[in-house]
Design an enzyme around this catalytic site. Sequence first.
Site, mmCIF file in Angstrom:
data_model
loop_
_atom_site.group_PDB
_atom_site.id
_atom_site.type_symbol
_atom_site.label_atom_id
_atom_site.label_comp_id
_atom_site.label_asym_id
_atom_site.label_seq_id
_atom_site.Cartn_x
_atom_site.Cartn_y
_atom_site.Cartn_z
ATOM 1 N N SER A 32 0.804 -1.229 -0.031
ATOM 2 C CA SER A 32 0.016 -0.006 -0.074
ATOM 3 C C SER A 32 0.879 1.313 -0.075
ATOM 4 C CB SER A 32 -1.106 -0.048 1.263
ATOM 5 O OG SER A 32 -1.953 0.916 0.897
ATOM 6 N N ASP A 45 -9.872 -4.833 -5.120
ATOM 7 C CA ASP A 45 -9.138 -3.542 -4.424
ATOM 8 C C ASP A 45 -9.593 -2.400 -5.293
ATOM 9 O OD1 ASP A 45 -7.557 -1.827 -3.237
ATOM 10 O OD2 ASP A 45 -5.770 -2.749 -3.916
#
Length: 324
Positions: free
Chosen positions: A168, A267
Amino acid sequence: MSVSKIKHDVDIVWEYKPRFRLYKDGSYERNDFPDVPPSLDDPITGVSSKDITISKEISARLYLPKLNSPNQKLPILVYIHGGAFCFESAFEAYYHDYMNALVKEANVVVVSVEYRLAPEHPLPAAYEDAWNALQWVASHSDNEAKIEKEPWLINHGDFEKFFMNGDSAGANIVHNMIMRVGTEKLHGDVNISGAILAFPFFWSSNPIGSMSTENNMQSYFCNIWGFIYPLAPGGIDCPLVNPMANNAPSLAKIGCSKMLVVTGKLDVLRQRGFEYVEAVKKSEWKGEVELVDVEGEDHCFQMEHLHSQKARDLIKRMAYFIMK
């Protein structure tokens, strides 16, 4: 930061339950999970870990797998944790357990970096901390370096096999580190062998999919970026978060020979990861980039569901990338 007055859900600009909430007035709530101690010879994985201080601003947790011989040399992996640049820690159970699993599978020495968080330390503080940590690790290859050297790196680190990995926001940092390595040397002329970007945090002013331009610019990615880096040149099109921006440096400068980019089909950042991989392929970079798109999984699922079959498979895939 404690919020001084009662807040309501309508006041929330961005949240990652149960870790972080950002409110319209700029106040925020961070729910820090407790740190867990390092351990020698973890009973499940056999991995040993210890905590070290790199500088006044930077610390790290080191991991060493069970050795086959006292002088065994292993690949080195510098890991950068995620958390939107404003929460999570290298020392909490979430990352400690994940590192143990990855270290056992990949048979690698890991330096998991604890960098400064926004908003107390707005960006680019995290980027500078990551760079300084990377240089500190690389300096162990240089006999002339005037540092107190870490025995696990000196005795067991193979600086010919030097990797970076992050998830991330950490994957965003890794991208920016390998871009910097493309133009600046590391201590001892160490080269980055490869980088793993898991569910990288990239965004831009250009909408994706069916999202309108207005909704894109009001998305929580734009809101959180403005919060963690209020002085970002170019705002959400700063090259640090949008590597494909018009003024971004060429991706041909990426300073490693191979990359593995991981996305998940559920996602929201998936399409940004796809765009990044395509842009890398279209650049004049001479390395190899691979994409793993995990069916039916969301952002950073491999840590949320560490013992699931898909998490184990992904960890094996990352380990293969390092070992091949």
